[in-house]
Scaffold this active site. Structure first.
Site, mmCIF file in Angstrom:
data_model
loop_
_atom_site.group_PDB
_atom_site.id
_atom_site.type_symbol
_atom_site.label_atom_id
_atom_site.label_comp_id
_atom_site.label_asym_id
_atom_site.label_seq_id
_atom_site.Cartn_x
_atom_site.Cartn_y
_atom_site.Cartn_z
ATOM 1 N N CYS A 1 0.801 -1.224 0.000
ATOM 2 C CA CYS A 1 0.000 0.000 0.000
ATOM 3 C C CYS A 1 0.836 1.277 0.000
ATOM 4 O O CYS A 1 0.288 2.363 -0.153
ATOM 5 C CB CYS A 1 -0.945 -0.002 1.196
ATOM 6 S SG CYS A 1 -2.021 -1.455 1.231
ATOM 7 N N HIS B 1 -9.193 2.696 -2.313
ATOM 8 C CA HIS B 1 -7.758 2.423 -2.166
ATOM 9 C C HIS B 1 -7.232 1.526 -3.279
ATOM 10 O O HIS B 1 -7.067 0.328 -3.094
ATOM 11 C CB HIS B 1 -7.528 1.782 -0.789
ATOM 12 C CG HIS B 1 -6.130 1.343 -0.526
ATOM 13 N ND1 HIS B 1 -5.017 2.050 -0.926
ATOM 14 C CD2 HIS B 1 -5.659 0.242 0.124
ATOM 15 C CE1 HIS B 1 -3.933 1.414 -0.533
ATOM 16 N NE2 HIS B 1 -4.289 0.305 0.098
ATOM 17 N N CYS C 1 0.335 2.700 6.376
ATOM 18 C CA CYS C 1 0.758 1.350 6.717
ATOM 19 C C CYS C 1 0.792 0.543 5.423
ATOM 20 O O CYS C 1 0.253 0.965 4.406
ATOM 21 C CB CYS C 1 -0.222 0.714 7.700
ATOM 22 S SG CYS C 1 -1.909 0.588 7.048
#
Length: 436
Positions: free
Chosen positions: A99, A392, A422
Site C-alpha cells: 500500500c 484504495h 501502513c
C-alpha cells in the site's frame, strides 16, 4: 535528536513536486470494470503530461508501481512510457511496496534527482481489483510444465491423469499475508482488541471520512487534481469517485455485520476501505529545473522515512513508527505541521496509530524516544477525508495523498504536511511535504 536530513541536491536544490493528477477511484467491478491497471496508468500519465505542458522529452525517468501484478505486463512503468507518446529513451522501471508503493516510487525519483542522474521524473502507481490475475493450482501448473516437455500423446495423458477435479479450479490472488496467512482485516481486528477500539469509534471515523470527502467534492476542492475519464463503450464520462457515501448516517454503519471475526469482531465493510480501481501520478523536478521551465511547484518533498515491524501481531502500525522518524529527519515536531494525512486502510488501524502517536509509554518503551510523537489535532487530521471514503487502489494511494495534501496546503497559505501509510508485511511510510 539526530541531525535533520532535508532532501536537497548537491547544488542545494530542493525536490519540487510540480503537479499531480489521478483518475477518479472506482469501486471494484463498476466504472473501470475490465480496464487493466496498465491502461489506467497510461490514462493518468498521458493527461498529466498534457495538462502540465512540459515537453515530453524533459521527463527523464518514470517510476511506477502496481501491487496486483499482471503477468503479461510485468514492467508497468515501461508500458506507460511506450503507450503515452513519451520519449522512447525515457528510463522506466516498476516498484512494489504494497500500500506504500507510490510513496516508494516518489522516493526513488527523488533519489535520482539528488544523485544528479536526472532533473525531472514522474512517479506514481495504478491498480485494478476488477482485472485480476486468476491463476491455476500448483498441481496443474506443475503438470502443464511437464506436459510441455512430454514427447508422446501417451506421456501427456498419463500426466493429466494425475490431476484431481479440484486441481482444475481457478485460483484467485491471495488476500492473506504470505508469511502468516492472516488477512489485513484479521490484523485490523487484532488492533481493535489490543487497543480497546470500539465499533462505535470505528464507525464514527468512517462516517467522518465520507462526510469530509463528500464536502471536498461539493466545494470543488478536488476538481483540479482528478481527471475525467472515458472508457469503453465511451458513452458516459466518469469524473468523480463513486465510493463516497455523503448521505449516510451513523445508524447506517451500525447495521452491518462484522466481516472478519463474525462472532466477536467490530471491523465491517463500512469501516474499512473497499477494493478499488484507479491510478495517480506526480511530476518531480529539481527546484532549478522547474524555474528553467517557468513552473511554479505545488510544493516540495522535505524528507521521508520507511520502517518495518513484525507481522504476527498488529502489523499495520507502520505510521506510528515512520511518522516520528520522518519528523526527526525534517527537523520538525508534530506541532509544526499544518496538515496530517494518514491512509485509512481500516478505521481500527487508523485509530490505533493515532493512539500510539500520543502515547508516552509507546515512545519510551518501544521507540526508545524521550517523549511521545504527539497527539494529532483533529483540525489537521485527514481534513478532506481519507481512503475509507475515496477507496484504495493499492499502488495509487500515496500519490493521491501527496497531491491532495499539497493542494490543501496551498489553499491554507502554505506550511508543512505529513502523509503516512501502513502497508502489508509490517511496512510503514511517511513523507513530509512543504508548500509556500
Amino acid at each position: 535528536m539526530r541531525q535533520a536530513l532535508p532532501l536537497v541536491t548537491r547544488q542545494g536544490d530542493r525536490i519540487a513536486i510540480v503537479s499531480g493528477l489521478r483518475t477518479p477511484f472506482a469501486r471494484q467491478a463498476t466504472a473501470f470494470h475490465g480496464i487493466p491497471a496498465v491502461d489506467l496508468g497510461k490514462m493518468v500519465v498521458g493527461e498529466l503530461l498534457a495538462r502540465s505542458e512540459i515537453p515530453a522529452d524533459a521527463i527523464e525517468q518514470l517510476v511506477f508501481g502496481q501491487v496486483v501484478q499482471m503477468p503479461e505486463a510485468p514492467n508497468i512503468a515501461r508500458e506507460i512510457v511506450l503507450g503515452t507518446g513519451m520519449n522512447v529513451h525515457t528510463d522506466a522501471y516498476s516498484v512494489s511496496r504494497a500500500c506504500a508503493t507510490s510513496f516508494q516510487a516518489v522516493a526513488n525519483v527523488a533519489e535520482s534527482l539528488m544523485a544528479g542522474t536526472i532533473r525531472a521524473g514522474i512517479a506514481g502507481g495504478a491498480d485494478s481489483s476488477s482485472v485480476l490475475p486468476i491463476g491455476v493450482s500448483k498441481a496443474l501448473a506443475r503438470v502443464l510444465v511437464d506436459v510441455n516437455k512430454a514427447r508422446t500423446t501417451r506421456q501427456r495423458l498419463t500426466l493429466f491423469s494425475r490431476l484431481r477435479l479440484r486441481d482444475l479450479l481457478p485460483v484467485p490472488p491471495a488476500v492473506a499475508e504470505y508469511s502468516t496467512g492472516l488477512r489485513m482485516g484479521d490484523t485490523a481486528e487484532q488492533m481493535a482488541k489490543t487497543y480497546g477500539i470500539t465499533r462505535e469509534q470505528q464507525d464514527a471515523l468512517a462516517h467522518r471520512s465520507h462526510q469530509r470527502a463528500a464536502q471536498a467534492w461539493a466545494e470543488g476542492k478536488l476538481a483540479e487534481e482528478v481527471m475525467t475519464t472515458y472508457v469503453p463503450p465511451y458513452k458516459n464520462p466518469f469524473a468523480e469517485d463513486n465510493n463516497i457515501r455523503g448521505a449516510s448516517t451513523l445508524a447506517d454503519y451500525a447495521k452491518l455485520r462484522p466481516a472478519f471475526d463474525r462472532k466477536h469482531g467490530s471491523v465491517t465493510a463500512a469501516n474499512s476501505t473497499p477494493l478499488t480501481d484507479g491510478a495517480a501520478a506526480v511530476i518531480l523536478m529539481t527546484e532549478s529545473r522547474a524555474k528553467e521551465l517557468g513552473l511554479r511547484p505545488l510544493g516540495y518533498l522535505r524528507t521521508y522515512a520507511f520502517t518495518a515491524i513484525d507481522v504476527w501481531q498488529d502489523m499495520l502500525l507502520g505510521p506510528a513508527w515512520s511518522t516520528p522518524l520522518a519528523l526527526e529527519r525534517a527537523g520538525l515536531t508534530m506541532a509544526d505541521l499544518t496538515l496530517f494525512d494518514m491512509h485509512e486502510a481500516f478505521a481500527a488501524q487508523t485509530l490505533a496509530n493515532l493512539q500510539l502517536l500520543g502515547s508516552e509509554r509507546f515512545a519510551r518503551e518501544v521507540l526508545g524516544c524521550a517523549q511521545a510523537t504527539g497527539e494529532v489535532d483533529d483540525a489537521k487530521f485527514n481534513v478532506l477525508g481519507g481512503s475509507i471514503a475515496y477507496g484504495h487502489p493499492f499502488a495509487a494511494t500515496g500519490a493521491r495523498m501527496i497531491t491532495q495534501t499539497l493542494h490543501e496546503l496551498r489553499r491554507r497559505g502554505g506550511g508543512f504536511g505529513l502523509v503516512t501509510a501502513c502497508a502489508a508485511g509490517g511496512l510503514g511510510a511517511a513523507m513530509v511535504l512543504e508548500a509556500e
